[in-house]
Design an enzyme around this catalytic site. Structure first.
Site, short mmCIF file in Angstrom:
data_model
loop_
_atom_site.label_atom_id
_atom_site.label_comp_id
_atom_site.label_asym_id
_atom_site.label_seq_id
_atom_site.Cartn_x
_atom_site.Cartn_y
_atom_site.Cartn_z
N TYR A 37 -3.27 -7.57 4.63
CA TYR A 37 -3.46 -9.02 4.70
C TYR A 37 -3.38 -9.45 6.16
CZ TYR A 37 -2.41 -8.99 -0.35
OH TYR A 37 -2.41 -8.75 -1.69
N HIS B 230 -12.68 -4.66 -8.61
CA HIS B 230 -11.60 -5.11 -7.74
C HIS B 230 -10.93 -6.34 -8.36
CE1 HIS B 230 -9.58 -6.61 -4.11
NE2 HIS B 230 -9.71 -5.38 -3.64
N PHE C 131 -1.81 -4.51 -1.40
CA PHE C 131 -1.74 -5.62 -2.37
C PHE C 131 -0.40 -6.36 -2.38
CE2 PHE C 131 -5.12 -2.89 -4.16
CZ PHE C 131 -6.15 -3.82 -4.20
N ASP D 112 -7.66 -3.22 3.45
CA ASP D 112 -7.16 -3.76 4.70
C ASP D 112 -5.82 -4.42 4.47
OD1 ASP D 112 -8.86 -3.41 6.86
OD2 ASP D 112 -9.11 -5.55 7.19
#
Length: 221
Positions: free
Chosen positions: A68, A188, A79, A66
């Protein structure tokens, strides 16, 4: 006919997606969302990953989930955050592993555009989000679109390196032909899971070894 502002090499390989019923419905959903809520990233950045990394330049793919959802954070690259924005915890851990793996000093900036411009496709599965509501635009069509992106890369290219961090990203492995591409899996980088196998995965050096073995230029991470 829907004509999104997406980089030309990508538009040519994805053109059929934009007029499928799900994408038309997705566009209508986004129009309504923007009437009621703040939506990230800004419209000009929704397809930023594609703009920074044209189809014919893709060498490595890093899949996020997703964008931020805080103010100023999302700019269309998984990221990554723009210059001057505090690095989120997952990105802090990515830089820690990068330092431990190849010795690179931890960067001041969390902007990963330099990676993208070298052929690292920083692809989120969902390309928009409602402000302060994580996951709010999931299951409205973006995943179908980005799954098609991954499948198209798998079918039309060879020798790509897919970095799949966490279970969500690893589930995308079913879209990738492992006989012609390289799939590296790890936990992750979130603080909740980084110690379960992200730290020590050495994906940055491994990806470069794979690229070099094919005669490709390694990434200056």
């Amino acid at each position: 006919m829907i004509d999104p502002k997406i980089e030309p090499s990508w538009k040519s390989v994805l053109i059929d997606e934009f007029n499928k019923p799900y994408f038309v419905a997705l566009k209508d959903f986004l129009v309504e969302e923007k009437k009621k809520y703040v939506v990230y990233p800004a419209g000009a950045n929704i397809f930023n990953a594609f703009a920074c990394t044209p189809f014919d330049q893709v060498k490595v793919v890093i899949i996020g989930q997703d964008p931020y959802h805080g103010p100023g954070q999302a700019h269309g690259l998984s990221f990554s955050v723009p210059e001057g924005i505090q690095k989120p915890p997952s990105l802090v851990n990515i830089f820690k592993e990068l330092h431990d793996d190849i010795g690179k000093p931890i960067p001041e900036s969390g902007n990963l555009e330099a990676w993208a411009k070298q052929g690292v496709l920083l692809l989120n599965a969902t390309l928009t989000v409602r402000a302060n509501q994580a996951g709010s635009h999931q299951k409205h069509g973006w995943e179908q679109f980005t799954d098609s992106v991954i499948s198209t890369l798998s079918k039309q290219k060879t020798g790509l390196v897919f970095l799949l961090w966490g279970r969500f990203a690893q589930d995308k492995a079913t879209l990738i032909d492992a006989s012609k591409h390289f799939i590296l899996k790890a936990a992750h980088p979130s603080p909740l899971s980084a110690y379960n196998g992200f730290f020590g995965c050495k994906h940055f050096s491994k990806a470069n070894e794979i690229l070099l073995s094919q005669g490709k230029t390694p990434i200056a991470w």
